[in-house]
Design a protein around this motif. Structure first.
Motif, mmCIF file in Angstrom:
data_model
loop_
_atom_site.group_PDB
_atom_site.id
_atom_site.type_symbol
_atom_site.label_atom_id
_atom_site.label_comp_id
_atom_site.label_asym_id
_atom_site.label_seq_id
_atom_site.Cartn_x
_atom_site.Cartn_y
_atom_site.Cartn_z
ATOM 1 N N ASN A 42 -31.372 3.167 -15.218
ATOM 2 C CA ASN A 42 -30.395 2.263 -14.606
ATOM 3 C C ASN A 42 -30.909 1.615 -13.326
ATOM 4 O O ASN A 42 -30.138 0.951 -12.614
ATOM 5 N N ASN A 43 -32.197 1.849 -13.035
ATOM 6 C CA ASN A 43 -32.798 1.293 -11.815
ATOM 7 C C ASN A 43 -31.978 1.696 -10.585
ATOM 8 O O ASN A 43 -31.685 0.873 -9.710
ATOM 9 N N ASP A 44 -31.640 2.973 -10.510
ATOM 10 C CA ASP A 44 -30.750 3.488 -9.464
ATOM 11 C C ASP A 44 -31.361 4.727 -8.803
ATOM 12 O O ASP A 44 -30.664 5.698 -8.508
ATOM 13 N N THR B 249 -31.643 9.082 -16.371
ATOM 14 C CA THR B 249 -30.476 8.190 -16.257
ATOM 15 C C THR B 249 -30.620 7.252 -15.067
ATOM 16 O O THR B 249 -30.425 6.035 -15.186
ATOM 17 N N HIS B 250 -30.981 7.800 -13.921
ATOM 18 C CA HIS B 250 -31.143 6.965 -12.721
ATOM 19 C C HIS B 250 -32.324 6.013 -12.867
ATOM 20 O O HIS B 250 -32.254 4.854 -12.427
ATOM 21 N N GLU C 11 -32.341 5.168 -5.845
ATOM 22 C CA GLU C 11 -31.909 5.424 -4.464
ATOM 23 C C GLU C 11 -30.735 6.403 -4.409
ATOM 24 O O GLU C 11 -30.472 7.015 -3.374
ATOM 25 N N ASN C 12 -30.030 6.567 -5.520
ATOM 26 C CA ASN C 12 -28.915 7.516 -5.571
ATOM 27 C C ASN C 12 -29.259 8.775 -6.366
ATOM 28 O O ASN C 12 -28.367 9.571 -6.686
ATOM 29 N N ASP D 143 -27.354 13.123 -6.549
ATOM 30 C CA ASP D 143 -26.950 13.600 -7.874
ATOM 31 C C ASP D 143 -27.669 14.904 -8.224
ATOM 32 O O ASP D 143 -27.071 15.829 -8.785
#
Length: 304
Positions: free
Chosen positions: A207-209, A203-204, A211-212, A216
């Motif tokens: 979503n190109n995410d 998922t990350h 760094e977070n 999670d």
């Protein structure tokens, strides 16, 4: 355009292989979007499994001092492809990433594969992985990899029970429950359930995410920090530094020193470790905030 995912691992017992393959399942399930490649690190002269007791303890100094062995080179396909994400599975030997993992990281192939690539580290251990992860962070930084996540699955039994079950497993090959001892290693339920971490990573990543990603993963149980075991690891690293250097330097006395080390290690586990636990509990009120800060750091992916 398909994204390329590389899964790197070394597994003697098959436990870590099961873990990384479960975590990779969400990517495997979407073959139209992801191309998943597996790289099982192989040594030219591999270690035996089950271990003979003398071989297991004789591996200690090279393992702790991170002295590599020669690996079989990765395939040309792996070396010539640029990966978008790497899942990096590793074992811990003597409070340090295992010799096969160190051998890969020092091989010259590692930078070519890892450089400028997001990496999620994955370990399956008895229970002490925290300072080993700190050592691995240094390698990844020096190889210019981008550490974006960490997952540490452990044996949930108490420290002393897990010592007995892991020794039984490593020296006889028996993981299953026997007599009063439970099954060794990470539970089958956790290994099967680790697919949830793959879903979180996917998922990350999608979503190109990234760094977070780590917060999670932590929120979903990917990291458990036991402050007492961190203390044991710190003491253990100091002791192992002395023993490993002594054994390496005194080559002519190595067989005798290995025997002494074996006796010392068992005494440390069953006599010194309980003393450390008592001292840890007595000082908890004094060092509460310091230990909470340390816990938050070890749950993360940054390097001091």
């Amino acid at each position: 355009m398909k994204k390329n995912i590389l899964v790197i691992y070394y597994s003697q017992t098959g436990q870590l292989e099961d873990i990384v393959k479960n975590i990779a399942k969400p990517f495997e399930a979407q073959k139209e979007e992801y191309n998943v490649t597996y790289y099982n690190i192989k040594l030219k002269e591999d270690f035996p499994f089950p271990w003979q007791s003398d071989v297991f303890f004789n591996t200690f100094p090279e393992s702790y001092l991170q002295i590599p062995k020669e690996i079989i080179p990765p395939s040309e396909e792996i070396l010539n492809k640029k990966y978008d994400l790497i899942l990096f599975g590793y074992q811990v030997w003597y409070l340090t990433p295992s010799i096969p993992i160190i051998s890969f990281l020092k091989s010259g192939f590692a930078e070519n594969i890892l450089k400028d690539t997001p990496v999620v580290t994955i370990s399956g251990t008895r229970n002490m992985w925290m300072l080993s992860q700190e050592k691995l962070k240094v390698y990844l930084r020096d190889l210019k990899a981008k550490l974006v996540g960490n997952i540490a699955l452990v044996d949930r039994h108490d420290n002393y029970t897990s010592v007995l079950t892991i020794l039984r497993w490593l020296t006889t090959g028996q993981k299953e429950k026997s007599g009063m001892l439970p099954a060794a290693g990470v539970s089958d339920e956790e290994i099967t359930g680790s697919v949830k971490y793959g879903e979180i990573i996917k998922t990350h990543f999608k979503n190109n995410d990234l760094e977070n990603l780590q917060p999670d993963l932590v929120k979903n149980g990917a990291i458990e920090i036991r402050p007492f075991l961190v203390r044991v690891e710190k003491v253990g690293n100091k002791i192992f530094t002395v023993w490993s250097n002594l054994i390496i330097k005194k080559k002519e006395k190595r067989p005798l020193l290995i025997k002494f080390f074996k006796v010392y290690l068992m005494a440390a586990i069953w006599i010194i470790s309980p003393v450390v636990l008592v001292l840890h509990l007595l000082t908890t009120p004094i060092f509460w905030f310091k230990r909470q800060k340390q816990k938050r750091y070890l749950q993360g992916i940054n390097l001091k």
